[in-house]
Design an enzyme around this catalytic site. Structure first.
Site, PDB file in Angstrom:
ATOM      1  N   PHE A 257     -72.697 -61.575 -21.383  1.00 17.97           N
ATOM      2  CA  PHE A 257     -72.557 -60.180 -20.957  1.00 17.97           C
ATOM      3  C   PHE A 257     -73.441 -59.243 -21.775  1.00 17.97           C
ATOM      4  CE2 PHE A 257     -68.220 -61.860 -20.026  1.00 17.97           C
ATOM      5  CZ  PHE A 257     -68.099 -61.482 -18.704  1.00 17.97           C
TER       6      PHE A 257
ATOM      7  N   SER B 206     -76.732 -58.274 -11.355  1.00 19.52           N
ATOM      8  CA  SER B 206     -76.294 -57.048 -10.683  1.00 19.52           C
ATOM      9  C   SER B 206     -76.821 -57.027  -9.252  1.00 19.52           C
ATOM     10  CB  SER B 206     -76.858 -55.850 -11.450  1.00 19.52           C
ATOM     11  OG  SER B 206     -76.777 -54.686 -10.677  1.00 19.52           O
TER      12      SER B 206
ATOM     13  N   TYR C  28     -83.957 -51.326 -16.232  1.00 19.10           N
ATOM     14  CA  TYR C  28     -82.695 -52.080 -16.338  1.00 19.10           C
ATOM     15  C   TYR C  28     -82.621 -53.132 -15.237  1.00 19.10           C
ATOM     16  CZ  TYR C  28     -77.835 -53.214 -15.389  1.00 19.10           C
ATOM     17  OH  TYR C  28     -76.689 -53.909 -15.109  1.00 19.10           O
TER      18      TYR C  28
ATOM     19  N   LYS D 218     -82.645 -57.568 -15.164  1.00 19.15           N
ATOM     20  CA  LYS D 218     -81.719 -58.486 -14.489  1.00 19.15           C
ATOM     21  C   LYS D 218     -82.512 -59.476 -13.621  1.00 19.15           C
ATOM     22  CE  LYS D 218     -78.033 -56.942 -16.317  1.00 19.15           C
ATOM     23  NZ  LYS D 218     -77.397 -57.744 -17.363  1.00 19.15           N
TER      24      LYS D 218
ATOM     25  N   TYR E 142     -72.936 -58.656  -9.754  1.00 17.80           N
ATOM     26  CA  TYR E 142     -71.786 -57.751  -9.635  1.00 17.80           C
ATOM     27  C   TYR E 142     -72.152 -56.586  -8.731  1.00 17.80           C
ATOM     28  CZ  TYR E 142     -70.924 -59.678 -14.374  1.00 17.80           C
ATOM     29  OH  TYR E 142     -70.788 -60.466 -15.480  1.00 17.80           O
TER      30      TYR E 142
ATOM     31  N   ASN F 262     -72.635 -41.725 -16.453  1.00 16.28           N
ATOM     32  CA  ASN F 262     -73.577 -41.690 -15.322  1.00 16.28           C
ATOM     33  C   ASN F 262     -72.920 -42.203 -14.061  1.00 16.28           C
ATOM     34  OD1 ASN F 262     -76.019 -40.963 -16.783  1.00 16.28           O
ATOM     35  ND2 ASN F 262     -75.767 -42.952 -17.778  1.00 16.28           N
TER      36      ASN F 262
HETATM   37  P1  NAD Z   1     -70.716 -52.865 -21.928  1.00 17.73           P
HETATM   38  O1  NAD Z   1     -71.798 -52.047 -22.504  1.00 17.73           O
HETATM   39  O2  NAD Z   1     -69.351 -52.315 -21.911  1.00 17.73           O
HETATM   40  O3  NAD Z   1     -70.663 -54.287 -22.659  1.00 17.73           O
HETATM   41  C1  NAD Z   1     -71.813 -54.922 -23.177  1.00 17.73           C
HETATM   42  C2  NAD Z   1     -71.472 -55.404 -24.578  1.00 17.73           C
HETATM   43  O4  NAD Z   1     -72.613 -56.082 -25.122  1.00 17.73           O
HETATM   44  C3  NAD Z   1     -71.133 -54.257 -25.542  1.00 17.73           C
HETATM   45  O5  NAD Z   1     -69.931 -54.566 -26.220  1.00 17.73           O
HETATM   46  C4  NAD Z   1     -72.323 -54.211 -26.497  1.00 17.73           C
HETATM   47  O6  NAD Z   1     -71.928 -53.805 -27.782  1.00 17.73           O
HETATM   48  C5  NAD Z   1     -72.813 -55.642 -26.453  1.00 17.73           C
HETATM   49  N1  NAD Z   1     -74.248 -55.865 -26.728  1.00 17.73           N
HETATM   50  C6  NAD Z   1     -75.313 -55.266 -26.136  1.00 17.73           C
HETATM   51  N2  NAD Z   1     -76.451 -55.780 -26.633  1.00 17.73           N
HETATM   52  C7  NAD Z   1     -76.104 -56.727 -27.548  1.00 17.73           C
HETATM   53  C8  NAD Z   1     -76.830 -57.615 -28.386  1.00 17.73           C
HETATM   54  N3  NAD Z   1     -78.162 -57.635 -28.405  1.00 17.73           N
HETATM   55  N4  NAD Z   1     -76.138 -58.464 -29.187  1.00 17.73           N
HETATM   56  C9  NAD Z   1     -74.774 -58.463 -29.193  1.00 17.73           C
HETATM   57  N5  NAD Z   1     -74.043 -57.638 -28.423  1.00 17.73           N
HETATM   58  C10 NAD Z   1     -74.700 -56.785 -27.606  1.00 17.73           C
HETATM   59  O7  NAD Z   1     -71.184 -53.270 -20.451  1.00 17.73           O
HETATM   60  P2  NAD Z   1     -70.356 -53.956 -19.282  1.00 17.73           P
HETATM   61  O8  NAD Z   1     -70.137 -52.937 -18.238  1.00 17.73           O
HETATM   62  O9  NAD Z   1     -69.234 -54.716 -19.829  1.00 17.73           O
HETATM   63  O10 NAD Z   1     -71.475 -54.940 -18.731  1.00 17.73           O
HETATM   64  C11 NAD Z   1     -71.576 -56.295 -19.157  1.00 17.73           C
HETATM   65  C12 NAD Z   1     -72.792 -56.925 -18.518  1.00 17.73           C
HETATM   66  O11 NAD Z   1     -72.688 -56.821 -17.101  1.00 17.73           O
HETATM   67  C13 NAD Z   1     -74.098 -56.244 -18.890  1.00 17.73           C
HETATM   68  O12 NAD Z   1     -75.110 -57.237 -19.025  1.00 17.73           O
HETATM   69  C14 NAD Z   1     -74.401 -55.360 -17.698  1.00 17.73           C
HETATM   70  O13 NAD Z   1     -75.772 -55.120 -17.540  1.00 17.73           O
HETATM   71  C15 NAD Z   1     -73.856 -56.219 -16.571  1.00 17.73           C
HETATM   72  N6  NAD Z   1     -73.505 -55.427 -15.382  1.00 17.73           N
HETATM   73  C16 NAD Z   1     -72.635 -54.378 -15.511  1.00 17.73           C
HETATM   74  C17 NAD Z   1     -72.307 -53.605 -14.403  1.00 17.73           C
HETATM   75  C18 NAD Z   1     -71.372 -52.425 -14.528  1.00 17.73           C
HETATM   76  O14 NAD Z   1     -71.322 -51.603 -13.618  1.00 17.73           O
HETATM   77  N7  NAD Z   1     -70.598 -52.298 -15.588  1.00 17.73           N
HETATM   78  C19 NAD Z   1     -72.881 -53.908 -13.153  1.00 17.73           C
HETATM   79  C20 NAD Z   1     -73.750 -55.006 -13.049  1.00 17.73           C
HETATM   80  C21 NAD Z   1     -74.055 -55.757 -14.178  1.00 17.73           C
HETATM   81  C1  UD1 Z   2     -75.664 -47.833 -10.676  1.00 18.53           C
HETATM   82  C2  UD1 Z   2     -77.003 -48.484 -10.877  1.00 18.53           C
HETATM   83  C3  UD1 Z   2     -76.870 -49.988 -10.872  1.00 18.53           C
HETATM   84  C4  UD1 Z   2     -75.845 -50.431 -11.886  1.00 18.53           C
HETATM   85  C5  UD1 Z   2     -74.530 -49.710 -11.602  1.00 18.53           C
HETATM   86  C6  UD1 Z   2     -73.488 -50.019 -12.633  1.00 18.53           C
HETATM   87  C7  UD1 Z   2     -78.616 -46.906  -9.940  1.00 18.53           C
HETATM   88  C8  UD1 Z   2     -79.630 -46.662  -8.875  1.00 18.53           C
HETATM   89  N1  UD1 Z   2     -77.939 -48.039  -9.861  1.00 18.53           N
HETATM   90  O1  UD1 Z   2     -75.207 -48.200  -9.393  1.00 18.53           O
HETATM   91  O2  UD1 Z   2     -78.115 -50.574 -11.188  1.00 18.53           O
HETATM   92  O3  UD1 Z   2     -75.660 -51.839 -11.813  1.00 18.53           O
HETATM   93  O4  UD1 Z   2     -74.762 -48.300 -11.629  1.00 18.53           O
HETATM   94  O5  UD1 Z   2     -73.862 -49.549 -13.887  1.00 18.53           O
HETATM   95  O6  UD1 Z   2     -78.449 -46.102 -10.834  1.00 18.53           O
HETATM   96  N2  UD1 Z   2     -72.295 -40.610  -7.610  1.00 18.53           N
HETATM   97  C9  UD1 Z   2     -72.025 -39.269  -7.409  1.00 18.53           C
HETATM   98  N3  UD1 Z   2     -71.816 -38.492  -8.509  1.00 18.53           N
HETATM   99  C10 UD1 Z   2     -71.845 -38.981  -9.791  1.00 18.53           C
HETATM  100  C11 UD1 Z   2     -72.122 -40.347  -9.985  1.00 18.53           C
HETATM  101  C12 UD1 Z   2     -72.354 -41.141  -8.865  1.00 18.53           C
HETATM  102  O7  UD1 Z   2     -71.977 -38.786  -6.278  1.00 18.53           O
HETATM  103  O8  UD1 Z   2     -71.670 -38.212 -10.744  1.00 18.53           O
HETATM  104  C13 UD1 Z   2     -72.493 -41.470  -6.432  1.00 18.53           C
HETATM  105  C14 UD1 Z   2     -73.842 -42.157  -6.375  1.00 18.53           C
HETATM  106  O9  UD1 Z   2     -74.773 -41.361  -5.723  1.00 18.53           O
HETATM  107  C15 UD1 Z   2     -73.482 -43.450  -5.608  1.00 18.53           C
HETATM  108  C16 UD1 Z   2     -72.056 -43.736  -6.027  1.00 18.53           C
HETATM  109  O10 UD1 Z   2     -71.527 -42.506  -6.510  1.00 18.53           O
HETATM  110  O11 UD1 Z   2     -73.510 -43.197  -4.217  1.00 18.53           O
HETATM  111  C17 UD1 Z   2     -71.930 -44.790  -7.115  1.00 18.53           C
HETATM  112  O12 UD1 Z   2     -72.774 -44.430  -8.195  1.00 18.53           O
HETATM  113  P1  UD1 Z   2     -72.759 -45.214  -9.610  1.00 18.53           P
HETATM  114  O13 UD1 Z   2     -71.355 -45.351 -10.071  1.00 18.53           O
HETATM  115  O14 UD1 Z   2     -73.718 -44.536 -10.517  1.00 18.53           O
HETATM  116  O15 UD1 Z   2     -73.258 -46.681  -9.233  1.00 18.53           O
HETATM  117  P2  UD1 Z   2     -74.587 -47.142  -8.452  1.00 18.53           P
HETATM  118  O16 UD1 Z   2     -75.537 -46.032  -8.273  1.00 18.53           O
HETATM  119  O17 UD1 Z   2     -74.148 -47.871  -7.225  1.00 18.53           O
END
Ligand code: NAD
Ligand code: UD1
Length: 330
Positions: A80, A124, A148, A152, A176, A197
């Protein structure tokens, strides 16, 4: 199995740790705390009844990471650890490419060296780019819109090539969709630094009164109500998907969408949040956010067929648990 969970104190990693322990696996966590807090470790112990072994290390530090493999017989890795803020990746591309790619390369190199045969990677839906939904695993990938997303797509290629060259190294690439919600205890959840965000953490901060108003980014998309449609998935369902993925890992490279298969618009999500939690979330409609697409949801049938995994929780549980965590989280 003894499973190394990198980024195990983060949002998805912490929930997955609980599900792994529930399923009798032993978890070893490696996290450098760049985006998480050490308090999560105690919370995990309380929720799971066992304290996972914890290494505060950077996964890009090869020597320190190798010590973990010397100290423990690791059977599988769930990776992760990574940086995940899309906007920040545009202003700091090198930090993103370095952290996300070097960690994947070093980790897979050590896995091959120590004969670790199971590797699960956090990918992702962003790797699909802008294509019509439902998105299927065998679709050709399109260019992503930010560094970013590129990390991936590139990590997927690095792991695929490593698996081809080392047939004992089986990989699961989990794409995801939009993970939201929190553990039902309200003890652990998503706690981003600064102004969020993503939609759900923004909504919870507005409901709490910490932010004044939600900006809905565009209501002129070709969707049910003009606002963006996404496939929100409860983080506990997502966590369970990882347990299934590592337990049922087949040889070679396996790609799975982890989503619900159902799209929900921004306004549908916000309305559900207000109704279920009986609280107001003021919002304004503003212009589109650059880089956003209209609609993104999964075809989630492959994971169901091959892993026996299916998301069980709906939008109501997602908004309920997200709010419960926000209220507990001071
Ligand atoms: P998060 O930031 O909450 O968790 C990531 C963890 O990795 C954190 O605890 C951070 O301290 C640790 N970390 C980062 N770089 C590191 C390194 N070099 N060495 C050791 N630890 C490190 O994020 P999350 O939402 O739990 O996401 C986990 C994974 O899933 C990430 O790779 C993220 O890109 C991917 N992902 C997340 C989402 C989402 O919406 N949350 C969507 C698609 C993919
Ligand atoms: C974004 C990232 C995606 C990442 C995911 C989880 C982009 C283009 N994509 O997805 O790569 O894996 O986050 O971290 O940034 N929205 C609002 N107001 C807000 C925030 C969001 O209207 O303040 C809307 C967005 O326009 C979108 C939806 O809510 O339609 C979801 O947004 P968000 O939660 O940021 O996720 P993604 O954009 O789908």
């Amino acid at each position: 199995m003894n499973i190394l969970v990198t980024g195990g104190l983060g949002f998805i990693g912490s929930h997955t740790t609980i599900e792994l322990i529930k399923n009798n696996h032993t978890v070893i966590i490696a996290d450098n705390l760049i985006n998480s807090k050490i308090e999560v470790l105690d919370k995990l112990s309380t929720l799971a009844g066992i304290q996972p072994t914890f290494y505060q290390i950077d996964v890009t530090d090869e020597a320190k990471l190798e010590e973990v493999f010397v100290n423990h017989k690791i059977d599988g890795v769930i990776h992760f650890a990574g940086l995940k803020a899309v906007g920040e990746s545009v202003s700091k591309p090198l930090e993103y490419y370095y952290n996300n790619l070097v960690s994947t390369m070093i980790l897979s190199k050590i896995c091959v060296k120590y004969g670790v045969s199971k590797f699960v990677f956090s990918s992702s839906a962003t790797v699909y780019g802008d294509q019509p939904s439902p998105l299927k695993e065998d679709m050709e990938l399109k260019k992503t819109t930010n560094p970013y997303g590129e990390t991936k797509a590139m990590s997927e290629r690095i792991l695929t090539d490593t698996s081809i060259a080392n047939p004992n190294f089986a990989v699961s690439l989990l794409r995801y969709f939009n993970p939201v919600g929190a553990h039902e205890s309200g003890f652990i959840g998503e706690d981003p630094n600064g102004i969020p965000n993503n939609l759900m953490p923004f909504v919870t901060k507005v409901a709490k009164g910490q932010l004044e108003k939600l900006s809905v980014f565009g209501n002129d998309y070709d969707t049910i109500d003009g606002t963006g449609v996404r496939d929100y998935i409860h983080v506990v369902d997502l966590a369970k998907g990882h347990v299934k993925a590592i337990e049922n890992l087949k040889e070679g490279v396996n790609i799975y969408n982890l989503g619900t298969g159902k799209g929900t618009s921004v306004l549908e999500l916000v309305n559900a949040f207000m109704k279920v939690n009986d609280i107001d979330v003021p919002f304004d409609i503003v212009g589109r956010r650059p880089g956003d697409i209209a609609t993104c949801f999964a075809d989630a049938s492959k994971a169901e067929k091959e892993l026996g995994w299916k998301a069980e929780l709906g939008i109501d549980e997602m908004v309920r648990d997200a709010w419960k965590f926000e209220q507990n989280n001071r």
